[in-house]
Design a protein around this motif. Sequence first.
Motif, PDB file in Angstrom:
ATOM      1  N   PHE A 229      -0.620   3.042  15.078  1.00 22.35           N
ATOM      2  CA  PHE A 229      -1.909   3.144  14.388  1.00 22.35           C
ATOM      3  C   PHE A 229      -2.657   1.826  14.439  1.00 22.35           C
ATOM      4  O   PHE A 229      -2.065   0.776  14.652  1.00 22.35           O
ATOM      5  N   ARG A 230      -3.947   1.880  14.132  1.00 25.34           N
ATOM      6  CA  ARG A 230      -4.705   0.634  14.007  1.00 25.34           C
ATOM      7  C   ARG A 230      -4.608   0.173  12.559  1.00 25.34           C
ATOM      8  O   ARG A 230      -4.394   0.987  11.662  1.00 25.34           O
ATOM      9  N   SER A 231      -4.813  -1.116  12.344  1.00 27.77           N
ATOM     10  CA  SER A 231      -4.567  -1.692  11.022  1.00 27.77           C
ATOM     11  C   SER A 231      -5.395  -1.017   9.925  1.00 27.77           C
ATOM     12  O   SER A 231      -4.883  -0.678   8.863  1.00 27.77           O
ATOM     13  N   ASP A 232      -6.694  -0.806  10.167  1.00 25.22           N
ATOM     14  CA  ASP A 232      -7.523  -0.222   9.112  1.00 25.22           C
ATOM     15  C   ASP A 232      -7.211   1.259   8.910  1.00 25.22           C
ATOM     16  O   ASP A 232      -7.281   1.764   7.794  1.00 25.22           O
ATOM     17  N   GLN A 233      -6.821   1.940   9.997  1.00 24.26           N
ATOM     18  CA  GLN A 233      -6.426   3.346   9.865  1.00 24.26           C
ATOM     19  C   GLN A 233      -5.217   3.461   8.958  1.00 24.26           C
ATOM     20  O   GLN A 233      -5.091   4.375   8.141  1.00 24.26           O
ATOM     21  N   LEU A 234      -4.338   2.474   9.120  1.00 20.27           N
ATOM     22  CA  LEU A 234      -3.100   2.449   8.368  1.00 20.27           C
ATOM     23  C   LEU A 234      -3.367   2.364   6.863  1.00 20.27           C
ATOM     24  O   LEU A 234      -2.785   3.101   6.068  1.00 20.27           O
ATOM     25  N   MET A 235      -4.275   1.461   6.481  1.00 22.91           N
ATOM     26  CA  MET A 235      -4.584   1.298   5.068  1.00 22.91           C
ATOM     27  C   MET A 235      -5.301   2.536   4.543  1.00 22.91           C
ATOM     28  O   MET A 235      -5.044   2.996   3.439  1.00 22.91           O
ATOM     29  N   ARG A 236      -6.200   3.095   5.361  1.00 24.86           N
ATOM     30  CA  ARG A 236      -6.933   4.284   4.922  1.00 24.86           C
ATOM     31  C   ARG A 236      -5.950   5.421   4.664  1.00 24.86           C
ATOM     32  O   ARG A 236      -6.039   6.126   3.667  1.00 24.86           O
ATOM     33  N   LEU A 237      -4.994   5.568   5.571  1.00 29.70           N
ATOM     34  CA  LEU A 237      -4.003   6.631   5.446  1.00 29.70           C
ATOM     35  C   LEU A 237      -3.230   6.487   4.131  1.00 29.70           C
ATOM     36  O   LEU A 237      -3.007   7.461   3.417  1.00 29.70           O
TER      37      LEU A 237
ATOM     38  N   SER B 224       0.823  -1.207   0.000  1.00 36.94           N
ATOM     39  CA  SER B 224       0.000   0.000   0.000  1.00 36.94           C
ATOM     40  C   SER B 224       0.852   1.250   0.000  1.00 36.94           C
ATOM     41  O   SER B 224       0.577   2.213  -0.704  1.00 36.94           O
ATOM     42  N   TYR B 225       1.908   1.252   0.821  1.00 35.78           N
ATOM     43  CA  TYR B 225       2.742   2.445   0.908  1.00 35.78           C
ATOM     44  C   TYR B 225       3.753   2.518  -0.224  1.00 35.78           C
ATOM     45  O   TYR B 225       4.368   3.548  -0.448  1.00 35.78           O
ATOM     46  N   GLU B 226       3.936   1.387  -0.914  1.00 37.59           N
ATOM     47  CA  GLU B 226       4.862   1.359  -2.038  1.00 37.59           C
ATOM     48  C   GLU B 226       4.427   2.352  -3.126  1.00 37.59           C
ATOM     49  O   GLU B 226       5.255   3.019  -3.734  1.00 37.59           O
ATOM     50  N   ILE B 227       3.118   2.467  -3.347  1.00 39.72           N
ATOM     51  CA  ILE B 227       2.649   3.275  -4.477  1.00 39.72           C
ATOM     52  C   ILE B 227       2.863   4.769  -4.290  1.00 39.72           C
ATOM     53  O   ILE B 227       3.486   5.405  -5.143  1.00 39.72           O
ATOM     54  N   PRO B 228       2.395   5.363  -3.174  1.00 40.05           N
ATOM     55  CA  PRO B 228       2.695   6.785  -3.003  1.00 40.05           C
ATOM     56  C   PRO B 228       4.196   7.068  -3.006  1.00 40.05           C
ATOM     57  O   PRO B 228       4.647   8.052  -3.590  1.00 40.05           O
ATOM     58  N   ARG B 229       4.975   6.163  -2.417  1.00 37.40           N
ATOM     59  CA  ARG B 229       6.422   6.359  -2.354  1.00 37.40           C
ATOM     60  C   ARG B 229       7.020   6.376  -3.754  1.00 37.40           C
ATOM     61  O   ARG B 229       7.825   7.241  -4.099  1.00 37.40           O
TER      62      ARG B 229
ATOM     63  N   GLY C  67      -9.249   6.606 -11.746  1.00 38.13           N
ATOM     64  CA  GLY C  67      -9.309   5.228 -11.269  1.00 38.13           C
ATOM     65  C   GLY C  67      -9.343   5.171  -9.756  1.00 38.13           C
ATOM     66  O   GLY C  67     -10.120   4.415  -9.174  1.00 38.13           O
ATOM     67  N   LEU C  68      -8.531   6.023  -9.146  1.00 30.37           N
ATOM     68  CA  LEU C  68      -8.514   6.073  -7.680  1.00 30.37           C
ATOM     69  C   LEU C  68      -9.884   6.507  -7.168  1.00 30.37           C
ATOM     70  O   LEU C  68     -10.430   5.908  -6.225  1.00 30.37           O
ATOM     71  N   PHE C  69     -10.458   7.532  -7.811  1.00 30.61           N
ATOM     72  CA  PHE C  69     -11.772   8.036  -7.424  1.00 30.61           C
ATOM     73  C   PHE C  69     -12.821   6.923  -7.525  1.00 30.61           C
ATOM     74  O   PHE C  69     -13.652   6.735  -6.636  1.00 30.61           O
ATOM     75  N   TYR C  70     -12.740   6.172  -8.627  1.00 33.02           N
ATOM     76  CA  TYR C  70     -13.695   5.077  -8.850  1.00 33.02           C
ATOM     77  C   TYR C  70     -13.587   4.026  -7.742  1.00 33.02           C
ATOM     78  O   TYR C  70     -14.584   3.650  -7.115  1.00 33.02           O
ATOM     79  N   ALA C  71     -12.338   3.600  -7.472  1.00 34.88           N
ATOM     80  CA  ALA C  71     -12.130   2.583  -6.436  1.00 34.88           C
ATOM     81  C   ALA C  71     -12.629   3.096  -5.085  1.00 34.88           C
ATOM     82  O   ALA C  71     -13.219   2.358  -4.297  1.00 34.88           O
ATOM     83  N   TRP C  72     -12.396   4.372  -4.862  1.00 31.96           N
ATOM     84  CA  TRP C  72     -12.806   5.014  -3.610  1.00 31.96           C
ATOM     85  C   TRP C  72     -14.325   4.957  -3.470  1.00 31.96           C
ATOM     86  O   TRP C  72     -14.869   4.526  -2.445  1.00 31.96           O
ATOM     87  N   ARG C  73     -15.019   5.382  -4.557  1.00 34.30           N
ATOM     88  CA  ARG C  73     -16.478   5.420  -4.515  1.00 34.30           C
ATOM     89  C   ARG C  73     -17.088   4.028  -4.377  1.00 34.30           C
ATOM     90  O   ARG C  73     -18.117   3.842  -3.730  1.00 34.30           O
ATOM     91  N   ARG C  74     -16.433   3.034  -5.004  1.00 33.64           N
ATOM     92  CA  ARG C  74     -16.963   1.674  -4.931  1.00 33.64           C
ATOM     93  C   ARG C  74     -16.636   0.999  -3.610  1.00 33.64           C
ATOM     94  O   ARG C  74     -16.991  -0.149  -3.385  1.00 33.64           O
ATOM     95  N   GLY C  75     -15.925   1.705  -2.746  1.00 36.32           N
ATOM     96  CA  GLY C  75     -15.647   1.174  -1.427  1.00 36.32           C
ATOM     97  C   GLY C  75     -14.508   0.165  -1.389  1.00 36.32           C
ATOM     98  O   GLY C  75     -14.375  -0.589  -0.435  1.00 36.32           O
ATOM     99  N   ALA C  76     -13.672   0.163  -2.442  1.00 42.73           N
ATOM    100  CA  ALA C  76     -12.574  -0.807  -2.463  1.00 42.73           C
ATOM    101  C   ALA C  76     -11.476  -0.429  -1.466  1.00 42.73           C
ATOM    102  O   ALA C  76     -10.630  -1.252  -1.144  1.00 42.73           O
ATOM    103  N   LEU C  77     -11.492   0.810  -1.002  1.00 41.22           N
ATOM    104  CA  LEU C  77     -10.417   1.251  -0.117  1.00 41.22           C
ATOM    105  C   LEU C  77     -10.826   1.195   1.352  1.00 41.22           C
ATOM    106  O   LEU C  77     -10.138   1.717   2.211  1.00 41.22           O
ATOM    107  N   VAL C  78     -11.972   0.601   1.619  1.00 41.23           N
ATOM    108  CA  VAL C  78     -12.425   0.505   3.002  1.00 41.23           C
ATOM    109  C   VAL C  78     -12.067  -0.877   3.532  1.00 41.23           C
ATOM    110  O   VAL C  78     -12.271  -1.887   2.849  1.00 41.23           O
ATOM    111  N   TRP C  79     -11.516  -0.908   4.724  1.00 41.84           N
ATOM    112  CA  TRP C  79     -11.173  -2.190   5.338  1.00 41.84           C
ATOM    113  C   TRP C  79     -12.416  -2.745   6.021  1.00 41.84           C
ATOM    114  O   TRP C  79     -12.875  -2.212   7.016  1.00 41.84           O
ATOM    115  N   ARG C  80     -12.968  -3.830   5.456  1.00 44.08           N
ATOM    116  CA  ARG C  80     -14.188  -4.398   6.050  1.00 44.08           C
ATOM    117  C   ARG C  80     -13.949  -5.814   6.518  1.00 44.08           C
ATOM    118  O   ARG C  80     -13.246  -6.561   5.857  1.00 44.08           O
TER     119      ARG C  80
END
Lengths: 292, 122
Positions: A260-268, A123-128, B109-122
């Motif tokens: 951080f918490r795991s999900d916060q980490l991915m969101r960040l 996950s962090y690889e991409i922004p970097r 693409g990022l916006f799309y993934a975001w809106r579709r909820g792919a970036l939410v940890w569930r």
Amino acid sequence: MLVERWISARIQLRVGPRHTGPYGTLQTVADIVKLLMKEDVRPVQADAMAFRLGPMLTAVPAVMSFAVIPFGAPLIMRDLNVGVLYFLAVPGVTAVGLLLAGWASYDNYSFLGGLRSSAQFISYEIPRTLVVVGVAMLAGSLRMSDVLEAQRSVPFVLLLPLGFVVYIVTTLAEINRTPFDIPEAESELVAGYHTEYSGFRWALFFLAEYGALFAASGFAAVLFLGGGNGPLLPPFVWFLIKTLAIVFLNMWVRWTLPRFRSDQLMRLAWKVFLPLSLVNLVLAGLVLQAVN
Amino acid sequence: MNEPYQSDVLFLLGFTLAVFALPVLTILAFRWLRPSHPGRLKGEPYESGVPQASIPRRPFHMAYYNFALVFIVFEVETLLLFAIAPVLRDLGWVALGEVAAFVGLVALGLFYAWRRGALVWR
């Protein structure tokens, strides 16, 4: 490593190593000897081959990444024409090593730790990586010496301050250091992917972490701070000062901030740093036109 | 395919082998020095003192899959940017506009993934 202990002792107001050698300077040496002499315990059900390969695949890329770091004008092992890309690509293998180590251990903690660390890593690889694209645009080359040459007058940190910040934080996350050390969160996962490792194999994981820390800090010093460029002092000294400043920053953060918490980490990673790195790319384009 | 390119590859090959060999040799060398007393209890996976509650070889969280997919998409796009980034300086406005359009697509693409909820940890 010893310095890290000193800093941690100083920041958290406790006593660091004092008794081994003058001012505890030999503590690390004693630790290494001890680790080499330790029994090598492997869980019976562990996948033997993968269990052995895991720490290797974690440590080797960290050491290999030093091949393209310019330690000062002539001091570079190999000035590859794709040096910048090499530095991003080779440590990427570490993600495989962590996953393999966690999976092979046949341990629930290790398994979860391995999964989390590789998820965090990619996950962090991409922004970097995107931030480094910005630097490559300004430098007009992927060769380390050209990147340095391009900063002869102005270091890139002044042109891309946002990129520098994103690079530093994402790097912290990539090498699994606090506040991003979820994969080895002691309070919930024991030790994460290296729970089952002991002795020298365990030491390899730590070699990997510290190797990656120094390599990534050196890389940051080259990309953003102009590496060995500087007045009066020889290039090597300048490079060392800049690198150690970034290393110190890392250690400071580690011993100051909570986790951080795991999900916060991915969101960040995806919702803050990825957009920021895209913004940085646009800024890099504008700067490029302004310079031209 | 000029000469320096091949010597670079050779160097990297040798360097990789050397870096791999070092820890392997160390582990082998210290095999005679360190103790080895494997036992039934010692060989059990560590679970804070209780018998292992579940087998680690099991299906895991679906969210990892989502992130892996998004990762591959963005990583490939980033690599494509690396191909053009170094020469961008000499190409001028038109190329910059084209790259901006590409980055715009990535952002979309990022916006799309975001809106579709792919970036939410569930």
